[in-house]
Design a protein around this motif. Structure first.
Motif, PDB file in Angstrom:
ATOM      1  N   HIS A 118       0.079  -1.221   0.215  1.00  0.00           N
ATOM      2  CA  HIS A 118       0.586   0.352   0.376  1.00  0.00           C
ATOM      3  C   HIS A 118       0.646   1.247  -0.273  1.00  0.00           C
ATOM      4  O   HIS A 118       1.888   1.077   0.392  1.00  0.00           O
ATOM      5  CB  HIS A 118      -0.902  -0.052   1.361  1.00  0.00           C
ATOM      6  CG  HIS A 118      -2.327  -0.557   1.256  1.00  0.00           C
ATOM      7  ND1 HIS A 118      -1.525  -2.175   0.755  1.00  0.00           N
ATOM      8  CD2 HIS A 118      -3.366  -0.625   0.938  1.00  0.00           C
ATOM      9  CE1 HIS A 118      -3.031  -2.667   0.731  1.00  0.00           C
ATOM     10  NE2 HIS A 118      -3.848  -2.316   0.665  1.00  0.00           N
ATOM     11  N   CYS A 119       0.257   2.838  -0.404  1.00  0.00           N
ATOM     12  CA  CYS A 119       0.885   3.103  -0.848  1.00  0.00           C
ATOM     13  C   CYS A 119       1.630   4.108   0.288  1.00  0.00           C
ATOM     14  O   CYS A 119      -0.238   4.424   1.319  1.00  0.00           O
ATOM     15  CB  CYS A 119       0.011   4.444  -1.533  1.00  0.00           C
ATOM     16  SG  CYS A 119       1.263   5.975  -1.917  1.00  0.00           S
ATOM     17  N   PRO A 120       2.520   4.359   0.804  1.00  0.00           N
ATOM     18  CA  PRO A 120       2.989   5.219   2.190  1.00  0.00           C
ATOM     19  C   PRO A 120       2.098   6.758   2.428  1.00  0.00           C
ATOM     20  O   PRO A 120       1.910   6.747   3.808  1.00  0.00           O
ATOM     21  CB  PRO A 120       4.271   5.156   2.680  1.00  0.00           C
ATOM     22  CG  PRO A 120       4.456   4.807   1.264  1.00  0.00           C
ATOM     23  CD  PRO A 120       4.312   4.374   0.316  1.00  0.00           C
ATOM     24  N   ARG A 121       1.726   6.675   1.424  1.00  0.00           N
ATOM     25  CA  ARG A 121       1.133   8.512   1.507  1.00  0.00           C
ATOM     26  C   ARG A 121      -0.647   8.356   1.856  1.00  0.00           C
ATOM     27  O   ARG A 121      -0.710   8.924   2.425  1.00  0.00           O
ATOM     28  CB  ARG A 121       1.310   9.255   0.165  1.00  0.00           C
ATOM     29  CG  ARG A 121       3.196   9.193  -0.106  1.00  0.00           C
ATOM     30  CD  ARG A 121       3.641  10.619  -1.392  1.00  0.00           C
ATOM     31  NE  ARG A 121       4.392  10.641  -1.608  1.00  0.00           N
ATOM     32  CZ  ARG A 121       4.572  10.989  -2.730  1.00  0.00           C
ATOM     33  NH1 ARG A 121       3.796  11.873  -4.016  1.00  0.00           N
ATOM     34  NH2 ARG A 121       6.092  11.225  -2.631  1.00  0.00           N
ATOM     35  N   CYS A 122      -1.088   7.305   1.099  1.00  0.00           N
ATOM     36  CA  CYS A 122      -2.369   7.536   0.826  1.00  0.00           C
ATOM     37  C   CYS A 122      -3.294   6.662   0.980  1.00  0.00           C
ATOM     38  O   CYS A 122      -4.100   5.970   1.575  1.00  0.00           O
ATOM     39  CB  CYS A 122      -2.857   8.702  -0.321  1.00  0.00           C
ATOM     40  SG  CYS A 122      -2.750   7.146  -2.067  1.00  0.00           S
ATOM     41  N   GLY A 123      -2.362   5.101   1.617  1.00  0.00           N
ATOM     42  CA  GLY A 123      -2.774   4.241   1.984  1.00  0.00           C
ATOM     43  C   GLY A 123      -3.627   3.082   0.861  1.00  0.00           C
ATOM     44  O   GLY A 123      -4.470   1.817   1.299  1.00  0.00           O
ATOM     45  N   HIS A 136       3.457   1.806  -8.058  1.00  0.00           N
ATOM     46  CA  HIS A 136       3.217   2.891  -8.070  1.00  0.00           C
ATOM     47  C   HIS A 136       1.579   3.369  -7.319  1.00  0.00           C
ATOM     48  O   HIS A 136       0.888   1.999  -7.300  1.00  0.00           O
ATOM     49  CB  HIS A 136       2.809   2.798 -10.310  1.00  0.00           C
ATOM     50  CG  HIS A 136       3.705   2.947 -10.512  1.00  0.00           C
ATOM     51  ND1 HIS A 136       3.815   3.377 -12.093  1.00  0.00           N
ATOM     52  CD2 HIS A 136       5.673   3.079 -10.633  1.00  0.00           C
ATOM     53  CE1 HIS A 136       5.697   3.844 -12.533  1.00  0.00           C
ATOM     54  NE2 HIS A 136       6.508   3.984 -11.387  1.00  0.00           N
ATOM     55  N   CYS A 137       1.727   4.164  -7.435  1.00  0.00           N
ATOM     56  CA  CYS A 137      -0.149   4.579  -6.263  1.00  0.00           C
ATOM     57  C   CYS A 137      -0.961   5.554  -7.782  1.00  0.00           C
ATOM     58  O   CYS A 137      -0.702   5.595  -8.113  1.00  0.00           O
ATOM     59  CB  CYS A 137       0.181   4.780  -4.824  1.00  0.00           C
ATOM     60  SG  CYS A 137      -1.594   5.848  -4.724  1.00  0.00           S
ATOM     61  N   PRO A 138      -1.846   4.152  -7.917  1.00  0.00           N
ATOM     62  CA  PRO A 138      -3.081   4.723  -8.673  1.00  0.00           C
ATOM     63  C   PRO A 138      -3.656   6.025  -8.230  1.00  0.00           C
ATOM     64  O   PRO A 138      -3.755   6.912  -9.669  1.00  0.00           O
ATOM     65  CB  PRO A 138      -3.835   4.238  -9.368  1.00  0.00           C
ATOM     66  CG  PRO A 138      -3.562   3.103  -7.950  1.00  0.00           C
ATOM     67  CD  PRO A 138      -2.713   3.030  -7.316  1.00  0.00           C
ATOM     68  N   GLN A 139      -3.914   6.739  -7.168  1.00  0.00           N
ATOM     69  CA  GLN A 139      -4.202   7.845  -6.489  1.00  0.00           C
ATOM     70  C   GLN A 139      -3.630   8.723  -6.915  1.00  0.00           C
ATOM     71  O   GLN A 139      -4.319   9.796  -7.749  1.00  0.00           O
ATOM     72  CB  GLN A 139      -4.736   7.639  -5.560  1.00  0.00           C
ATOM     73  CG  GLN A 139      -5.631   8.246  -4.505  1.00  0.00           C
ATOM     74  CD  GLN A 139      -6.957   8.480  -4.587  1.00  0.00           C
ATOM     75  OE1 GLN A 139      -7.225   7.237  -5.667  1.00  0.00           O
ATOM     76  NE2 GLN A 139      -7.319   9.668  -5.010  1.00  0.00           N
ATOM     77  N   ASP A 140      -2.854   9.228  -6.271  1.00  0.00           N
ATOM     78  CA  ASP A 140      -1.580  10.207  -6.167  1.00  0.00           C
ATOM     79  C   ASP A 140      -0.515  10.223  -7.098  1.00  0.00           C
ATOM     80  O   ASP A 140       0.475  10.529  -7.231  1.00  0.00           O
ATOM     81  CB  ASP A 140      -1.610  10.841  -5.305  1.00  0.00           C
ATOM     82  CG  ASP A 140      -0.442   9.347  -4.337  1.00  0.00           C
ATOM     83  OD1 ASP A 140       0.558   8.751  -4.342  1.00  0.00           O
ATOM     84  OD2 ASP A 140      -0.353   9.455  -2.821  1.00  0.00           O
ATOM     85  N   GLY A 141      -0.855   9.105  -8.387  1.00  0.00           N
ATOM     86  CA  GLY A 141       1.189   9.013  -9.128  1.00  0.00           C
ATOM     87  C   GLY A 141       2.603   8.706  -8.145  1.00  0.00           C
ATOM     88  O   GLY A 141       3.396   8.524  -9.163  1.00  0.00           O
ATOM     89  N   SER A 142       2.535   8.053  -6.881  1.00  0.00           N
ATOM     90  CA  SER A 142       3.661   8.390  -6.319  1.00  0.00           C
ATOM     91  C   SER A 142       4.361   7.209  -6.943  1.00  0.00           C
ATOM     92  O   SER A 142       3.445   6.631  -7.016  1.00  0.00           O
ATOM     93  CB  SER A 142       3.170   8.580  -4.899  1.00  0.00           C
ATOM     94  OG  SER A 142       2.432   7.146  -4.465  1.00  0.00           O
ATOM     95  N   SER A 143       5.947   6.558  -7.128  1.00  0.00           N
ATOM     96  CA  SER A 143       6.189   6.110  -7.224  1.00  0.00           C
ATOM     97  C   SER A 143       7.095   5.104  -5.620  1.00  0.00           C
ATOM     98  O   SER A 143       7.327   6.067  -5.261  1.00  0.00           O
ATOM     99  CB  SER A 143       7.572   6.223  -8.530  1.00  0.00           C
ATOM    100  OG  SER A 143       6.942   6.067  -9.414  1.00  0.00           O
TER     101      SER A 143
HETATM  102 ZN    ZN Z   1      -0.977   7.003  -2.317  1.00  0.00          ZN
END
Ligand code: ZN
Length: 285
Positions: A118-123, A136-143
């Protein structure tokens, strides 16, 4: 002083990672070697990795490991180890340098995917990308990138060139190894050596020298081996991590091993190799 886990000639094919179609096609190509990986286990027989192609699960994720002497190696993840899977810890010392490099990379990468879902920024649940070398995070685009944590392991000697062996409280009776610990943020490895030795056995060291390194994917360490000369001989174990320590000379070591009152770290580890380098030759268990 380079253990097998550090010697492999693996071309990691980094330029191919963005080409998902090439990876898919290569995985179908019978000349590609499919490495079965499940947690810390790999599909292997005795000291040889086996091609896991015929056992491939439907939902296997593909991790581009690289090329060894012209053969592409792709790891396929298995949700649970099948019969035929063996722990890398157990078989690592028996693998060739090239196969050890492949297996170490596959295990390290797979362990990272398993624990970073899971994305550490938005979960949001992340998705595998770049042949397994990113998520890749599909929500905020972070790698997000696989990590490796530097740790130091230290051959501590005194002025008589005796070696300090230490025992962690959690280890089996009679098992001794070298003092080790993680490098902290903001610290050089040499500073980590001095800090860990002081914390764990109460010794100040001078003259810290680099010996070699080894990836240690249990789960994500890069072991950096150093030698360090203690400024004194009176040590004091911390009583938490280290339960017991002792100075041993080269003449004492073989008899302790033969008597069964001392068990050494596994042959697959850089601790063992560093210890044998101090001793001057390979040691029997
Ligand atoms: Zn995210």
């Amino acid at each position: 002083m380079l253990p097998e886990l550090a010697l492999g000639r693996l071309d990691r094919l980094a330029l191919r990672r963005s080409d998902g179609r090439w990876i898919q096609r290569s995985a179908q190509d019978p000349s590609t070697f499919i490495v079965g990986v499940s947690g810390g286990d790999v599909f292997a027989d005795q000291g040889l990795l086996c091609d896991a192609r015929t056992h491939l699960p439907e939902a296997a994720e593909l991790l581009l490991i690289g090329s060894v002497q012209g053969t592409t190696h792709i790891a396929a993840t298995f949700p649970a180890p099948l019969p035929g899977f063996r722990s890398l810890r157990e078989i690592g010392a028996a693998l060739s340098a090239d196969q050890a490099a492949v297996a170490t990379t596959a295990v390290a990468l797979h362990q990272w995917h398993r624990t970073h879902t899971h994305c550490p920024r938005c979960g949001t649940a992340t998705v595998l990308a770049m042949g397994g070398w990113e998520r890749h995070c599909p929500q905020d685009g972070s790698s997000h990138f696989p990590r490796t944590d530097p740790a130091v392991i230290v051959v501590i000697t005194d002025s008589a060139d005796r070696l300090l062996l230490a025992r962690q409280a959690v280890w089996a009776p009679h098992r001794f190894s070298l003092v080790a610990g993680y490098v902290e943020p903001g610290e050089t490895p040499e500073q980590a050596v001095a800090r860990e030795v002081l914390e764990e056995v109460g010794l100040e060291v001078g003259q810290v020298e680099y010996l070699g390194s080894q990836p240690w994917p249990f789960p994500a360490s890069l072991m950096l081996a150093y030698s360090a000369r203690a400024r004194a001989t009176d040590f004091e174990v911390d009583g938490r991590e280290i339960e017991e320590a002792m100075w041993v000379s080269r003449t004492e070591l073989p008899s302790l091993l033969a008597g069964g009152t001392l068990l050494l770290p596994s042959r697959v580890s850089i601790a063992r190799r560093a210890l044998e380098q101090w001793f001057g030759s390979a040691l029997e268990d």
